[in-house]
Design an enzyme around this catalytic site. Structure first.
Site, PDB file in Angstrom:
ATOM      1  N   ASP A 279      -8.725   5.201  -2.704  1.00 31.73           N
ATOM      2  CA  ASP A 279      -7.607   6.215  -3.394  1.00 31.73           C
ATOM      3  C   ASP A 279      -7.925   6.724  -4.736  1.00 31.73           C
ATOM      4  O   ASP A 279      -9.239   7.200  -4.982  1.00 31.73           O
ATOM      5  CB  ASP A 279      -7.006   5.186  -3.357  1.00 31.73           C
ATOM      6  CG  ASP A 279      -7.475   4.658  -4.612  1.00 31.73           C
ATOM      7  OD1 ASP A 279      -8.379   4.273  -5.398  1.00 31.73           O
ATOM      8  OD2 ASP A 279      -6.620   3.561  -5.384  1.00 31.73           O
TER       9      ASP A 279
ATOM     10  N   CYS B 294     -16.326   2.469 -21.257  1.00 33.55           N
ATOM     11  CA  CYS B 294     -16.933   2.356 -21.166  1.00 33.55           C
ATOM     12  C   CYS B 294     -17.660   1.244 -21.479  1.00 33.55           C
ATOM     13  O   CYS B 294     -18.572   0.319 -21.444  1.00 33.55           O
ATOM     14  CB  CYS B 294     -17.573   3.248 -21.840  1.00 33.55           C
ATOM     15  SG  CYS B 294     -17.380   4.960 -20.683  1.00 33.55           S
TER      16      CYS B 294
ATOM     17  N   CYS C 193     -11.972   2.498 -15.997  1.00 31.72           N
ATOM     18  CA  CYS C 193     -12.399   3.954 -15.699  1.00 31.72           C
ATOM     19  C   CYS C 193     -10.992   4.332 -15.468  1.00 31.72           C
ATOM     20  O   CYS C 193     -10.953   5.109 -14.398  1.00 31.72           O
ATOM     21  CB  CYS C 193     -13.267   3.706 -14.623  1.00 31.72           C
ATOM     22  SG  CYS C 193     -14.233   5.437 -14.794  1.00 31.72           S
TER      23      CYS C 193
ATOM     24  N   CYS D 160     -24.389   4.143 -14.784  1.00 33.07           N
ATOM     25  CA  CYS D 160     -23.142   5.053 -15.050  1.00 33.07           C
ATOM     26  C   CYS D 160     -23.745   6.740 -15.426  1.00 33.07           C
ATOM     27  O   CYS D 160     -23.886   6.838 -15.867  1.00 33.07           O
ATOM     28  CB  CYS D 160     -21.542   5.166 -15.708  1.00 33.07           C
ATOM     29  SG  CYS D 160     -20.407   6.128 -15.460  1.00 33.07           S
TER      30      CYS D 160
ATOM     31  N   CYS E 114     -17.352  -2.030 -19.748  1.00 35.47           N
ATOM     32  CA  CYS E 114     -17.491  -1.660 -17.840  1.00 35.47           C
ATOM     33  C   CYS E 114     -19.191  -2.378 -17.560  1.00 35.47           C
ATOM     34  O   CYS E 114     -19.630  -2.229 -18.075  1.00 35.47           O
ATOM     35  CB  CYS E 114     -17.206   0.077 -17.624  1.00 35.47           C
ATOM     36  SG  CYS E 114     -18.251   0.739 -16.468  1.00 35.47           S
TER      37      CYS E 114
ATOM     38  N   GLU F 204       0.492  -1.069   0.050  1.00 31.86           N
ATOM     39  CA  GLU F 204      -0.063  -0.054  -0.201  1.00 31.86           C
ATOM     40  C   GLU F 204       0.642   1.104   0.290  1.00 31.86           C
ATOM     41  O   GLU F 204       1.173   2.203  -0.691  1.00 31.86           O
ATOM     42  CB  GLU F 204      -0.851  -0.128   1.220  1.00 31.86           C
ATOM     43  CG  GLU F 204      -2.193  -0.805   0.849  1.00 31.86           C
ATOM     44  CD  GLU F 204      -3.273  -0.209  -0.543  1.00 31.86           C
ATOM     45  OE1 GLU F 204      -2.811   0.826  -0.789  1.00 31.86           O
ATOM     46  OE2 GLU F 204      -3.564  -1.324  -1.162  1.00 31.86           O
TER      47      GLU F 204
ATOM     48  N   TYR G 164      -5.993   6.385   4.610  1.00 31.21           N
ATOM     49  CA  TYR G 164      -5.912   6.057   3.661  1.00 31.21           C
ATOM     50  C   TYR G 164      -5.613   4.435   3.369  1.00 31.21           C
ATOM     51  O   TYR G 164      -6.095   3.392   3.690  1.00 31.21           O
ATOM     52  CB  TYR G 164      -5.496   6.074   2.694  1.00 31.21           C
ATOM     53  CG  TYR G 164      -5.788   5.160   1.371  1.00 31.21           C
ATOM     54  CD1 TYR G 164      -7.029   4.845   0.869  1.00 31.21           C
ATOM     55  CD2 TYR G 164      -3.912   4.698   1.266  1.00 31.21           C
ATOM     56  CE1 TYR G 164      -6.368   3.448  -0.639  1.00 31.21           C
ATOM     57  CE2 TYR G 164      -4.381   3.848   0.348  1.00 31.21           C
ATOM     58  CZ  TYR G 164      -4.737   3.155  -0.405  1.00 31.21           C
ATOM     59  OH  TYR G 164      -5.547   2.034  -1.368  1.00 31.21           O
TER      60      TYR G 164
END
Ligand code: SF4
Length: 291
Positions: free
Chosen positions: A138, A200, A193, A209, A203, A37, A120
């Site tokens: 994030d 798209c 994305c 969306c 997706c 991370e 985070y």
């Protein structure tokens, strides 16, 4: 977007399309997740992979890293960039070794109390290492939520309370499912994305969306600056630090001077590295990684 509408397609997509990354493997340790991370925060996966593997081989536990000087963490950071993260990881390892019996804590609050760990990272480690239910926001997640729910191409420049509330409201109730949902949305942002060229057509939530349904209106917020690197103090700092990483021991100032022509910028960058604790100025004009 309500999670009941979006959770199933995104979780289904993730099950089929998730990248096989070592810190997501069942055998990955909480320490491996924490290291990943921190490394991934400002560096792409492809560059993190080899360095992460080297770190985990050399320091399989926080105590192993804590037993070495912080300069070794900076040396092993290689060319990941933003090397203060190496010092933060080392400081966290020292705290985990000293205050948590060498085990990465599993509570959000204890994680947040570690040096250099922000909200985070605490949420990500609690979710991905321990299967808990936390909003993990994030840049990828923020962008996906801005588009799917907000109907905007990009999220606000700085994270807002409204974004956190929205992310919390979308979390599935079951903690392990919530943890998988968080990583799934993150992966959707990384692979489909994307910031500049969202696909798209591939997706799983295209039908729902808000941004796509509105005809993908162009962004009209404040200018978004690209990250330039060439000629910056960051590049200069990277060159100076590379000299010290490659040296066995302390180096003379002259060896640093030859890697950057602009003396004013070079001195400023060196002062910055010293102020950040990444470089130790020694007697007789020598410089070294911190001990
Ligand atoms: S439909 Fe397009 S903009 Fe909307 S979430 Fe999917 S990839 Fe992103």
């Amino acid at each position: 977007m309500r999670s009941s509408h979006f959770a199933a397609p995104i979780l289904g997509w993730y099950a089929e399309n998730a990248r096989d990354l070592p810190w997501r493997a069942p055998e990955a340790t909480p320490w491996g997740v924490l290291v990943s991370e921190i490394m991934l925060q400002q560096t792409p996966v492809s560059r993190v992979l080899p360095v992460w593997a080297e770190w985990l081989a050399r320091w399989p536990t926080p105590s192993a890293l804590a037993a070495e000087p912080s300069g070794e963490a900076v040396r092993a950071w290689g060319r990941l960039g933003y090397p203060r993260r190496a010092l933060r990881l080392h400081a966290s390892a020292v705290a985990i070794a000293g205050e948590h019996d060498g085990r990465v804590p599993d509570s959000y609050d204890a994680l947040l109390a570690l040096p250099g760990i922000g909200s985070y990272t605490a949420a990500a480690v609690a979710s991905f290492a321990y299967g808990q239910r936390h909003a993990v926001l994030d840049t990828n997640v923020r962008r996906v939520l801005a588009r799917t729910v907000g109907g905007e191409e990009y999220p606000p420049k700085a994270q807002t309370v409204a974004e956190v509330r929205l992310a919390e409201s979308l979390l599935p109730l079951d903690p392990p499912v919530a943890a998988r949902w968080s990583v799934a949305v993150m992966e959707l942002g990384a692979l489909v994305c994307t910031a500049r060229a969202p696909r798209c057509g591939a997706c799983p939530v295209a039908e729902r969306c808000a941004w796509r349904l509105a005809g993908r209106p162009a962004y009209d917020g404040p200018p978004r600056r690209g990250q330039q690197y060439a000629g910056t103090d960051r590049q200069c700092r990277g060159r100076l630090l590379a000299v010290l990483r490659q040296a066995e021991g302390p180096v003379e100032k002259a060896l640093l001077d030859v890697v950057w022509d602009d003396a004013v910028q070079r001195e400023r960058a060196l002062d910055g590295l010293v102020a950040d604790g990444l470089v130790d100025p020694l007697d007789e004009g020598l410089y070294a990684l911190p001990r």
